[in-house]
Motif scaffolding. Sequence first.
Motif, PDB file in Angstrom:
ATOM      1  N   GLU A  52     -10.192   3.767  13.163  1.00 10.04           N
ATOM      2  CA  GLU A  52     -10.761   4.856  12.374  1.00 10.04           C
ATOM      3  C   GLU A  52     -11.176   6.052  13.226  1.00 10.04           C
ATOM      4  O   GLU A  52     -11.562   7.071  12.687  1.00 10.04           O
ATOM      5  N   ARG A  91      -6.418  -4.321   7.655  1.00 13.31           N
ATOM      6  CA  ARG A  91      -7.641  -4.903   7.092  1.00 13.31           C
ATOM      7  C   ARG A  91      -7.306  -6.177   6.316  1.00 13.31           C
ATOM      8  O   ARG A  91      -8.004  -7.183   6.434  1.00 13.31           O
ATOM      9  N   GLU A 112      -0.139   5.345  -0.998  1.00 12.84           N
ATOM     10  CA  GLU A 112      -1.023   5.654   0.132  1.00 12.84           C
ATOM     11  C   GLU A 112      -0.225   6.334   1.245  1.00 12.84           C
ATOM     12  O   GLU A 112       0.965   6.066   1.419  1.00 12.84           O
ATOM     13  N   SER A 113      -0.885   7.208   1.986  1.00 12.07           N
ATOM     14  CA  SER A 113      -0.252   7.792   3.166  1.00 12.07           C
ATOM     15  C   SER A 113       0.002   6.671   4.166  1.00 12.07           C
ATOM     16  O   SER A 113      -0.631   5.603   4.097  1.00 12.07           O
ATOM     17  N   PHE A 124       0.818  -1.217   0.000  1.00 11.63           N
ATOM     18  CA  PHE A 124       0.000   0.000   0.000  1.00 11.63           C
ATOM     19  C   PHE A 124       0.850   1.265   0.000  1.00 11.63           C
ATOM     20  O   PHE A 124       0.480   2.257  -0.624  1.00 11.63           O
ATOM     21  N   TRP A 184      -3.857   1.115   7.815  1.00 12.27           N
ATOM     22  CA  TRP A 184      -5.238   0.647   7.940  1.00 12.27           C
ATOM     23  C   TRP A 184      -5.505  -0.457   6.920  1.00 12.27           C
ATOM     24  O   TRP A 184      -6.084  -1.499   7.255  1.00 12.27           O
ATOM     25  N   GLU A 185      -5.100  -0.237   5.680  1.00  9.33           N
ATOM     26  CA  GLU A 185      -5.314  -1.230   4.615  1.00  9.33           C
ATOM     27  C   GLU A 185      -4.575  -2.533   4.937  1.00  9.33           C
ATOM     28  O   GLU A 185      -5.109  -3.626   4.718  1.00  9.33           O
ATOM     29  N   PRO A 224      -0.853   6.390   7.422  1.00 11.24           N
ATOM     30  CA  PRO A 224      -2.049   5.943   8.164  1.00 11.24           C
ATOM     31  C   PRO A 224      -3.004   5.105   7.304  1.00 11.24           C
ATOM     32  O   PRO A 224      -3.539   4.098   7.769  1.00 11.24           O
ATOM     33  N   LYS A 225      -3.208   5.515   6.066  1.00 13.46           N
ATOM     34  CA  LYS A 225      -4.100   4.761   5.168  1.00 13.46           C
ATOM     35  C   LYS A 225      -3.495   3.395   4.848  1.00 13.46           C
ATOM     36  O   LYS A 225      -4.194   2.375   4.854  1.00 13.46           O
TER      37      LYS A 225
END
Length: 192
Positions: A161, A149, A138-139, A133, A145-146, A141-142
Motif C-alpha cells: 500500500e 489479500r 477493478e484496476s 477482481f 492487492w485484493e 493494482p487494486k
Amino acid sequence: MEPIVGIVAEYNPFHNGHLYQLREAKRRSGADCAVAVMSGNFVQRGAPAAADKWERAASAAACGADLVLELPFFYACNSAELFAEGGIGILRGLGCVTHLSFGCETQCPELLKAAADVLAEEPAAFRQQLRVFLDRGESYPKARWEALRAVCGQKTASVIESPNNILAVEYLKQCIRQDWNPEYVPQGRLLR
C-alpha cells in the motif's frame, strides 16, 4: 567473497536520507564497497531529474558509492516492476554483489518476502482471485492487492500500500525470478 552491497536508486536529488542509507547499507552488510544502479536524466515517472545524471552520480560517489551505473531509460521510466527488473538484473549481472539494500516502510520485512513470493510465482489461487477482481472492473493494482489479500491475508497485502514497500516487494520478486539470492538489507524509518 568479500561483501559488496547493491542499491537501486534515483537520487533525485541526492539527500541526507540517501547518505544515511549508503552508510548503513555498508555498515549492516559489512561491505567495504557499494554499487548503486541509478536512473539517468529521466526518473521513474518520466520527468527530467532535478539534476543531471553526472551530478547525481558524483554526489553518490562522494558520499560512499564506489561504483554508480546507469539504469537504462526503458527501465528507469517505467513501472515499479520494470524499474526493479532492470536494477536487479544489473546488480545480479555484475556477479560480485552479495547484499541488496532497499528502503521500506514496514517493521516486518518477512511480510515483504511473503508478498514477493506470491507475486513472483503467481500460484493458481492468486491468478484465479486476480481474474475475479479484474472481471469485477477493478484496476490492476487494486485487483492485485485484493488477490494478494485473498491468498495471504490483510497483513501481507497491506505491505503493498506504500510506494517504498511496493518497490521493495518488486526488488525481492525480481531476485526470485532472476534466481539471485543476495542477503537483504532492508532500511526505513521504522527499522532504524
